[in-house]
Design a protein around this motif. Structure first.
Motif, PDB file in Angstrom:
ATOM      1  N   LEU A   1      29.202 -13.489  -4.459  1.00  0.00           N
ATOM      2  CA  LEU A   1      28.161 -12.748  -5.183  1.00  0.00           C
ATOM      3  C   LEU A   1      27.821 -13.488  -6.467  1.00  0.00           C
ATOM      4  O   LEU A   1      28.677 -13.660  -7.340  1.00  0.00           O
ATOM      5  N   SER A   2      26.584 -13.930  -6.582  1.00  0.00           N
ATOM      6  CA  SER A   2      26.098 -14.606  -7.799  1.00  0.00           C
ATOM      7  C   SER A   2      24.904 -13.837  -8.336  1.00  0.00           C
ATOM      8  O   SER A   2      23.941 -13.585  -7.605  1.00  0.00           O
ATOM      9  N   ILE A   3      24.976 -13.459  -9.617  1.00  0.00           N
ATOM     10  CA  ILE A   3      23.883 -12.737 -10.259  1.00  0.00           C
ATOM     11  C   ILE A   3      23.370 -13.594 -11.404  1.00  0.00           C
ATOM     12  O   ILE A   3      24.120 -13.922 -12.332  1.00  0.00           O
ATOM     13  N   ILE A   4      22.115 -13.970 -11.330  1.00  0.00           N
ATOM     14  CA  ILE A   4      21.542 -14.925 -12.277  1.00  0.00           C
ATOM     15  C   ILE A   4      20.625 -14.194 -13.246  1.00  0.00           C
ATOM     16  O   ILE A   4      19.734 -13.452 -12.838  1.00  0.00           O
ATOM     17  N   ASN A   5      20.835 -14.439 -14.514  1.00  0.00           N
ATOM     18  CA  ASN A   5      20.055 -13.769 -15.569  1.00  0.00           C
ATOM     19  C   ASN A   5      18.766 -14.543 -15.828  1.00  0.00           C
ATOM     20  O   ASN A   5      18.570 -15.152 -16.878  1.00  0.00           O
ATOM     21  N   ASP A   6      17.849 -14.500 -14.858  1.00  0.00           N
ATOM     22  CA  ASP A   6      16.631 -15.307 -14.944  1.00  0.00           C
ATOM     23  C   ASP A   6      15.361 -14.460 -14.982  1.00  0.00           C
ATOM     24  O   ASP A   6      14.270 -14.942 -14.659  1.00  0.00           O
ATOM     25  N   TRP A   7      15.480 -13.203 -15.385  1.00  0.00           N
ATOM     26  CA  TRP A   7      14.292 -12.360 -15.537  1.00  0.00           C
ATOM     27  C   TRP A   7      13.504 -12.842 -16.745  1.00  0.00           C
ATOM     28  O   TRP A   7      13.992 -12.837 -17.866  1.00  0.00           O
ATOM     29  N   SER A   8      12.255 -13.255 -16.529  1.00  0.00           N
ATOM     30  CA  SER A   8      11.432 -13.821 -17.603  1.00  0.00           C
ATOM     31  C   SER A   8      10.202 -12.975 -17.899  1.00  0.00           C
ATOM     32  O   SER A   8       9.262 -13.449 -18.543  1.00  0.00           O
ATOM     33  N   GLY A   9      10.180 -11.721 -17.438  1.00  0.00           N
ATOM     34  CA  GLY A   9       9.032 -10.861 -17.684  1.00  0.00           C
ATOM     35  C   GLY A   9       8.781 -10.663 -19.166  1.00  0.00           C
ATOM     36  O   GLY A   9       9.718 -10.620 -19.970  1.00  0.00           O
ATOM     37  N   PHE A  10       7.509 -10.511 -19.548  1.00  0.00           N
ATOM     38  CA  PHE A  10       7.189 -10.385 -20.975  1.00  0.00           C
ATOM     39  C   PHE A  10       7.528  -9.004 -21.523  1.00  0.00           C
ATOM     40  O   PHE A  10       7.519  -8.798 -22.735  1.00  0.00           O
ATOM     41  N   GLY A  11       7.812  -8.049 -20.640  1.00  0.00           N
ATOM     42  CA  GLY A  11       8.228  -6.723 -21.066  1.00  0.00           C
ATOM     43  C   GLY A  11       9.508  -6.315 -20.373  1.00  0.00           C
ATOM     44  O   GLY A  11       9.988  -7.018 -19.474  1.00  0.00           O
TER      45      GLY A  11
ATOM     46  N   GLY B   1       8.455   8.234 -21.852  1.00  0.00           N
ATOM     47  CA  GLY B   1       9.267   7.882 -23.008  1.00  0.00           C
ATOM     48  C   GLY B   1       8.675   6.742 -23.805  1.00  0.00           C
ATOM     49  O   GLY B   1       8.696   6.741 -25.045  1.00  0.00           O
ATOM     50  N   ILE B   2       8.131   5.743 -23.112  1.00  0.00           N
ATOM     51  CA  ILE B   2       7.448   4.630 -23.787  1.00  0.00           C
ATOM     52  C   ILE B   2       6.254   5.156 -24.573  1.00  0.00           C
ATOM     53  O   ILE B   2       6.025   4.759 -25.727  1.00  0.00           O
ATOM     54  N   ALA B   3       5.481   6.041 -23.955  1.00  0.00           N
ATOM     55  CA  ALA B   3       4.317   6.616 -24.637  1.00  0.00           C
ATOM     56  C   ALA B   3       4.731   7.365 -25.890  1.00  0.00           C
ATOM     57  O   ALA B   3       4.096   7.237 -26.950  1.00  0.00           O
ATOM     58  N   HIS B   4       5.785   8.144 -25.795  1.00  0.00           N
ATOM     59  CA  HIS B   4       6.262   8.909 -26.945  1.00  0.00           C
ATOM     60  C   HIS B   4       6.613   7.976 -28.103  1.00  0.00           C
ATOM     61  O   HIS B   4       6.225   8.225 -29.257  1.00  0.00           O
ATOM     62  N   ALA B   5       7.337   6.908 -27.818  1.00  0.00           N
ATOM     63  CA  ALA B   5       7.730   5.963 -28.866  1.00  0.00           C
ATOM     64  C   ALA B   5       6.519   5.301 -29.500  1.00  0.00           C
ATOM     65  O   ALA B   5       6.450   5.129 -30.730  1.00  0.00           O
TER      66      ALA B   5
ATOM     67  N   ASN C   1       6.279  -3.314 -22.627  1.00  0.00           N
ATOM     68  CA  ASN C   1       7.145  -2.502 -21.778  1.00  0.00           C
ATOM     69  C   ASN C   1       6.331  -1.595 -20.854  1.00  0.00           C
ATOM     70  O   ASN C   1       6.643  -1.457 -19.663  1.00  0.00           O
ATOM     71  N   ALA C   2       5.287  -0.993 -21.400  1.00  0.00           N
ATOM     72  CA  ALA C   2       4.447  -0.114 -20.583  1.00  0.00           C
ATOM     73  C   ALA C   2       3.745  -0.892 -19.482  1.00  0.00           C
ATOM     74  O   ALA C   2       3.705  -0.464 -18.318  1.00  0.00           O
ATOM     75  N   ARG C   3       3.200  -2.040 -19.836  1.00  0.00           N
ATOM     76  CA  ARG C   3       2.451  -2.823 -18.858  1.00  0.00           C
ATOM     77  C   ARG C   3       3.349  -3.312 -17.724  1.00  0.00           C
ATOM     78  O   ARG C   3       2.969  -3.251 -16.542  1.00  0.00           O
ATOM     79  N   ILE C   4       4.549  -3.766 -18.071  1.00  0.00           N
ATOM     80  CA  ILE C   4       5.469  -4.247 -17.043  1.00  0.00           C
ATOM     81  C   ILE C   4       5.982  -3.095 -16.189  1.00  0.00           C
ATOM     82  O   ILE C   4       5.973  -3.153 -14.958  1.00  0.00           O
ATOM     83  N   HIS C   5       6.429  -2.033 -16.821  1.00  0.00           N
ATOM     84  CA  HIS C   5       7.074  -0.983 -16.051  1.00  0.00           C
ATOM     85  C   HIS C   5       6.096  -0.250 -15.144  1.00  0.00           C
ATOM     86  O   HIS C   5       6.457   0.158 -14.036  1.00  0.00           O
ATOM     87  N   THR C   6       4.863  -0.054 -15.580  1.00  0.00           N
ATOM     88  CA  THR C   6       3.892   0.651 -14.739  1.00  0.00           C
ATOM     89  C   THR C   6       3.426  -0.192 -13.557  1.00  0.00           C
ATOM     90  O   THR C   6       2.707   0.320 -12.684  1.00  0.00           O
ATOM     91  N   LEU C   7       3.833  -1.452 -13.493  1.00  0.00           N
ATOM     92  CA  LEU C   7       3.525  -2.278 -12.325  1.00  0.00           C
ATOM     93  C   LEU C   7       4.376  -1.901 -11.118  1.00  0.00           C
ATOM     94  O   LEU C   7       4.077  -2.316  -9.995  1.00  0.00           O
ATOM     95  N   HIS C   8       5.431  -1.122 -11.341  1.00  0.00           N
ATOM     96  CA  HIS C   8       6.348  -0.779 -10.256  1.00  0.00           C
ATOM     97  C   HIS C   8       5.617  -0.165  -9.072  1.00  0.00           C
ATOM     98  O   HIS C   8       5.942  -0.447  -7.916  1.00  0.00           O
ATOM     99  N   ASP C   9       4.650   0.692  -9.342  1.00  0.00           N
ATOM    100  CA  ASP C   9       3.856   1.292  -8.277  1.00  0.00           C
ATOM    101  C   ASP C   9       2.486   1.630  -8.843  1.00  0.00           C
ATOM    102  O   ASP C   9       2.381   2.346  -9.826  1.00  0.00           O
TER     103      ASP C   9
END
Length: 422
Positions: free
Chosen positions: A214-224, A272-276, A389-397
């Motif tokens: 099991l190898s887990i690579i910390n290569d997430w480069s998303g801007f949010g 929660g993002i909107a509230h902040a 954060n909002a732009r990235i997370h709302t891409l989920h669906d």
């Protein structure tokens, strides 16, 4: 809310893979706290949110993983609150689960998203695991152990196309494949990987974080959502005991709310993002923003256009929160009497809440700068993290599909599909 950056003393560990995570993230010197009821869950979330908020901007700006915070989070007992009472959990209402997520996401949505796959998978365990597996898995989680996902893969025609294989052998099962968007896996005690057996049946294998292969690579480069550790998982002939392999292939063919509960949590993160973003916009306008030259006002808070804009944001946020509460109630009602119609009613209610929560997250995080002015764009303030954060997370669906599916139901009576993105 914490607009001024503080001088922080944080050990800046360079983490490239799961071998670089300090042992202290996984060691458990005492069992996690067991939350007893809904009120205690809300109180715990509020207390933790104050802690997480203090360094959330710094973690985002520097792509730091929440090493200390993730331990505090799981030890608080909040990772167990939707475990059924018969197995020792609080089994809080889904309205409460949504509120807990909103409170935490307003402080740090990246850290909160790490818990989403864990919390939503508990429903999968409840539905599909054998009794002995439920006792084993729920027991481990009640002690404070965390689950991280290895679900999505790159390169398929759609997100549900899987190349990962989970095949039986003399030791139990062997898991081979490559995953991405593996949120929180690098910080999890167990990584649950989804794959197919030789007959094309879907299985889910729970793999210890230290397992060979099991190898887990910390290569997430998303801007949010920078601190979610949503990178790559490589599964190279990982051996898994049969006690930790669950047949989960019924999916949309069965009457279940696994995807619906996942969607409820995701939608709550957006709220929660909107509230902040709204709270930071209000604070900035109150403290720093100058009135526009044509407003003929001494203070920006007296600008009628600013007042109207803040009112709009608050109203839309409150509407989204009300729909989330309503959706949680629909989920609970459906679980008490799980029929096709009740499952669809819950899925529909969550989809409607998702539309508003995603839209207010984008609107609020964008409107912040319009209302606060140019000074709010200074990089040292890092207020752009809310929009990122909002732009990235709302891409989920995509919300555009929510509109389509909701409208199709009201016009034609067609039930919404059941999968983690509906």
């Amino acid at each position: 809310m914490n607009i001024k950056i503080q001088d922080l003393q944080i050990e800046n560990l360079k983490i490239e893979n799961n071998q670089d995570i300090p042992d202290s993230v996984f060691e458990q010197h005492q069992p996690a706290h067991i939350i007893q009821n809904d009120a205690e869950a809300i109180a715990a979330a509020k207390k933790l949110a104050e802690i997480f908020r203090q360094q959330a901007s710094h973690r985002d700006a520097n792509r730091l993983l929440p090493l200390q915070e993730i331990v505090e989070f799981s030890q608080s007992g909040l990772w167990c609150i939707n475990i059924p009472k018969q197995y020792g959990g609080a089994q809080v209402k889904h309205r409460t689960l949504s509120q807990v997520i909103r409170i935490l996401a307003s402080a740090d949505p990246a850290l909160t998203q790490i818990s989403e796959n864990h919390l939503s998978f508990l429903e999968q365990v409840r539905l599909d695991a054998a009794e002995e597996q439920k006792q084993l898995i729920f027991g481990n989680i009640l002690k404070g152990q965390r689950l991280g996902n290895a679900l999505s893969e790159r390169g398929g025609r759609t997100v549900i196309d899987l190349k990962t294989r989970i095949t039986p052998n003399a030791q139990g099962y062997a898991v081979n494949g490559k995953k991405f968007y593996a949120t929180g896996a690098i910080l999890a005690h167990w990584v649950y990987a989804v794959g197919l057996d030789d007959e094309g049946n879907e299985l889910t294998a729970l793999i210890p974080h230290h397992a060979p292969g099991l190898s887990i690579i910390n290569d997430w480069s998303g801007f949010g959502q920078r601190s979610t550790a949503s990178g790559t998982v490589i599964l190279d002939n990982v051996q898994v005991d049969a006690a930790y392999v669950i047949p989960t292939g019924a999916g949309g063919e069965s009457i279940n709310l696994v995807g619906t509960i996942s969607q409820l949590i995701h939608s709550s993160i957006d709220a929660g993002i909107a509230h902040a973003a709204i709270e930071d916009a209000i604070e900035f306008v109150q403290k720093y923003t100058r009135p526009w030259i044509d407003a003929d006002q001494e203070h920006a808070v007296d600008d009628q256009f600013t007042q109207a804009a803040v009112a709009e944001l608050k109203i839309k946020l409150h509407a989204a929160e009300a729909l989330l509460d309503r959706a949680g109630d629909f989920v609970d009602a459906a679980l008490e009497n799980l029929t096709e119609d009740n499952a669809n009613a819950a899925t529909l209610a969550v989809a409607e809440a998702k539309v508003l929560s995603a839209e207010i997250a984008i609107l609020a995080s964008n409107k912040l700068f319009e209302l606060a002015g140019t000074r709010a764009a200074l990089s040292e303030l890092n207020l752009d993290r809310h929009w990122r954060n909002a732009r990235i997370h709302t891409l989920h669906d995509p919300v555009r599909w929510k509109y389509k599916l909701i409208g199709e139901y009201y016009l034609k009576g067609k039930h919404l599909p059941r999968h983690p993105w509906s």
